[in-house]
Motif scaffolding. Structure first.
Motif, PDB file in Angstrom:
ATOM      1  N   PRO A  31       0.815  -1.226   0.000  1.00  0.00           N
ATOM      2  CA  PRO A  31       0.000   0.000   0.000  1.00  0.00           C
ATOM      3  C   PRO A  31       0.852   1.281   0.000  1.00  0.00           C
ATOM      4  CG  PRO A  31      -0.766  -1.518   1.699  1.00  0.00           C
ATOM      5  CD  PRO A  31       0.501  -2.070   1.156  1.00  0.00           C
ATOM      6  N   LEU A  32       2.021   1.227   0.631  1.00  0.00           N
ATOM      7  CA  LEU A  32       2.901   2.401   0.623  1.00  0.00           C
ATOM      8  C   LEU A  32       3.368   2.725  -0.798  1.00  0.00           C
ATOM      9  CD1 LEU A  32       5.282   2.187   3.740  1.00  0.00           C
ATOM     10  CD2 LEU A  32       3.626   3.972   3.197  1.00  0.00           C
ATOM     11  N   VAL A  33       3.674   1.685  -1.572  1.00  0.00           N
ATOM     12  CA  VAL A  33       4.065   1.900  -2.967  1.00  0.00           C
ATOM     13  C   VAL A  33       2.922   2.567  -3.721  1.00  0.00           C
ATOM     14  CG1 VAL A  33       4.628   0.744  -5.151  1.00  0.00           C
ATOM     15  CG2 VAL A  33       5.755   0.019  -3.048  1.00  0.00           C
ATOM     16  N   GLU A  34       1.708   2.122  -3.469  1.00  0.00           N
ATOM     17  CA  GLU A  34       0.548   2.705  -4.142  1.00  0.00           C
ATOM     18  C   GLU A  34       0.353   4.167  -3.743  1.00  0.00           C
ATOM     19  OE1 GLU A  34      -2.634   0.018  -3.145  1.00  0.00           O
ATOM     20  OE2 GLU A  34      -1.737  -1.610  -4.322  1.00  0.00           O
ATOM     21  N   GLN A  35       0.628   4.483  -2.470  1.00  0.00           N
ATOM     22  CA  GLN A  35       0.475   5.857  -1.984  1.00  0.00           C
ATOM     23  C   GLN A  35       1.610   6.761  -2.466  1.00  0.00           C
ATOM     24  OE1 GLN A  35       0.287   5.416   2.264  1.00  0.00           O
ATOM     25  NE2 GLN A  35      -1.637   4.270   2.189  1.00  0.00           N
ATOM     26  N   HIS A  36       2.789   6.166  -2.750  1.00  0.00           N
ATOM     27  CA  HIS A  36       3.976   6.923  -3.156  1.00  0.00           C
ATOM     28  C   HIS A  36       4.584   6.271  -4.401  1.00  0.00           C
ATOM     29  CE1 HIS A  36       3.955   9.081   0.712  1.00  0.00           C
ATOM     30  NE2 HIS A  36       3.631   7.915   1.233  1.00  0.00           N
TER      31      HIS A  36
END
Length: 167
Positions: A31-36
């Motif tokens: 999810p962090l990759v998706e957010q950034h």
């Protein structure tokens, strides 16, 4: 997610992976990759978490994003080249492995790890001569073995052309 929140979330995910809880780390990193999406550091950590779990194919896009994104420290960039090249080689994409490892060596020309993994990929791609010559250069420059040291100059000479005869 604001910078401090991002940094905290990333640090927690790294700590989980380092503590042997790679699945939990992966669950936080995706999810962090998706957010950034342009954050190379997060993408690299996501790739690493996938690799630790044996999910090499799933790690590939994260490695690729890490290498095109911004903010990756040199040590991690080197790790991304090694990880991606090794992963390509492991599942038989030898030409891709050779290409990415050569790209890594263009940035890190003296790295023995990249050279070693490139040698393996070259061997798998059918270029055994170049692979052995590369490994000889690594041995000549990195070995501290007292059985090798007296022959360093000869090893370096043969590494330039393994087929040559020297009288």
């Amino acid at each position: 997610m604001i910078g401090n929140e991002r940094d905290t979330a990333l640090a927690e995910a790294i700590a989980l992976r380092e503590a042997g809880r790679a699945e939990e780390a992966r669950a936080r990193l995706v999810p962090l990759v998706e957010q950034h999406p342009g954050d190379a550091q997060i993408a690299y950590q996501a790739a690493w978490a996938h690799d630790v779990l044996g999910l090499e194919r799933e790690a590939v896009p994260f490695y690729e994003w890490a290498l095109i994104g911004d903010g990756l420290a040199a040590e991690d960039r080197l790790g991304a080249f090694l990880g991606l090249g090794s992963t390509y080689r492991a599942f038989g994409a030898h030409d891709k492995a050779v290409a990415i490892l050569r790209r890594g060596l263009a940035e890190f020309p003296d790295d023995a790890g990249l050279t070693t993994f490139l040698a393996m990929a070259l061997y798998n791609a059918g270029d055994a001569k170049t692979a052995v010559e590369s490994l000889l250069r690594v041995i000549a420059t990195t070995s501290t073995d007292p059985q090798v040291a007296p022959y360093r100059k000869a090893i370096e000479l043969y590494a330039t052309d393994l087929d040559a005869t020297h009288a």
